[in-house]
Motif scaffolding. Sequence first.
Motif, short mmCIF file in Angstrom:
data_model
loop_
_atom_site.label_atom_id
_atom_site.label_comp_id
_atom_site.label_asym_id
_atom_site.label_seq_id
_atom_site.Cartn_x
_atom_site.Cartn_y
_atom_site.Cartn_z
N ASP A 18 -13.86 38.86 -25.02
CA ASP A 18 -15.27 39.18 -24.91
C ASP A 18 -15.58 40.28 -25.90
O ASP A 18 -14.79 41.21 -26.07
N ASP B 43 -17.19 44.94 -26.31
CA ASP B 43 -16.90 45.53 -25.01
C ASP B 43 -16.47 46.95 -25.28
O ASP B 43 -15.41 47.14 -25.89
N ASN C 221 -12.86 41.46 -17.75
CA ASN C 221 -13.99 42.32 -17.41
C ASN C 221 -14.61 42.91 -18.67
O ASN C 221 -14.03 42.84 -19.76
CA LIG Z 1 -13.15 42.95 -21.88
#
Ligand SMILES: [Ca+2]
Length: 499
Positions: free
Chosen positions: A317, A320, A396
């Motif tokens: 992702d 981040d 996350n």
């Molecule tokens: Ca991440």
Amino acid sequence: MLKNMENEEKEKEEKIKNNKRALLIALTLALIITTVAAQTLYNFYDSTQACRRQNTGTWTNCLGIYPSACPNDRLGCNDGTVETSSTTTSAATGLNMTDFNSSELYCDQITYVFFCYEWWANGATTTCTITVSNESGANPTAIVATCPGTTANPGVQCINVTATKGWTCENFFGPSGQRAVATATLYRSGGGTRTISYDVFAFNITYKKAPKVTLISPANGAALNYPNITFQCNGHYNVNLANVTLFYNYSGIWAANETISITGTNYTANFTKTLNPTNIIWNCQFCGVDGNCKFAPANWTLTVIDNTSPMINSVSDYPDPVQTGQNITFVANVTDDFGVSVVQLEVNGTNYTMIKNTSTTWYYVYNTSGLSPGTYNYTIYANDTSGNNATPITGNFTVIQTLTPTIYTDKATYKNCSNTIYYKISVFDLNDQPIDTALTNTILDAVNATVMTENVNTGNGGTGVYLGVFPIPGGYQSGNWIIKAMSGSVKGQKTINVS
Ligand SMILES: [Ca+2]
Ligand SMILES: [Ca+2]
Ligand SMILES: [Ca+2]
Ligand SMILES: [Ca+2]
């Protein structure tokens, strides 16, 4: 006994010609011309394997040698060399002949069967029969009920017995099977010894040849859990092979899939195909250079299954942390033995379908407008085209408050003065976080083209105040001017008016 080869060859050619002629006429007459497999006919002349004769009710060996060539084979040739049987009482006399050629492996179909005979007796006979059997002698069927004369007249008689029995290639050809047998039975009429002479006592068969085809793998009924499958089959023939074709119903319709040109009399073919999960039937058709083609005796079935789950190899992702309202892009690398169907991203309780980028890469661009600053978990799910689920992968990311450089100017409106404007700009990080600042004062013209950039400051690691001075080019002395301040992906801008 085999007939003179030259004559056989001529007759064969003549039959081929007639066959082709008939085929041409049939095709011309037919409104719809469908595929007609060219078939070459072959003649088989008597190859007597065994002979026994009945003398006064007792079976014994024949005079000739079986199998052998004429004249030792006394039954295959119309040559005056005869077998004989006799009776001195009212007991039966007769002849029993078994006829096949075990070395012919390529008979495909019996076309015609004739039984030919020439016999005579040295006196009156009665209750005479000749029977034929396609079960090694069992269940004989009478085809002659007329007793012989006392001379060779009228010569060799041939009876069409094609429909008399359900003749198969095994009756006459190949290593084993129920064989063709002909049996003569006669009784004397009146007293004395009756001797029967048999100059010809033989089957004459017309048949079609074709390659012998065997399916090898995947085994019949196999269930395979992988997409790349090799179909293997073998064909052999007594003349060179021309091609082999894989047939299957993979598309739902029985059709040829691939043809390979081949040479030689024995060939093992491999067809490698990439298949989706399915149930198929398949077969191979080999064709000889004589145009005769043949499938294996039965189609084989194959089940292609997918019971292996896809793999989520990696997820990522970026950026981040991501600032509130900005996009974060999720990327997943997913593979499957057959094919990945769907990859989904779950963020904050909602599922999103990811987009396929490459054969193994899926992505989704997610806007964080709805998220408050904080750390969020996300989960990637995937399944394959057979509905097998991958083990989900969780990650996350952190949402941080948006940092918008704020631009302050010392005036709301500037006066053009000798084409020079003095300006004062301040840029602040709202959270007072260290930021890499690139401050530019970019003047855009009416068509949005940059006419000047200067006073770039970077990397001061904090907030700051930047002062600058710029000239206004001719023709742009008045109007709205835009000043932009950039900090990483965050930017602020402000419009000032010059009059
Ligand atoms: Ca991440
Ligand atoms: Ca004769
Ligand atoms: Ca003879
Ligand atoms: Ca799979």
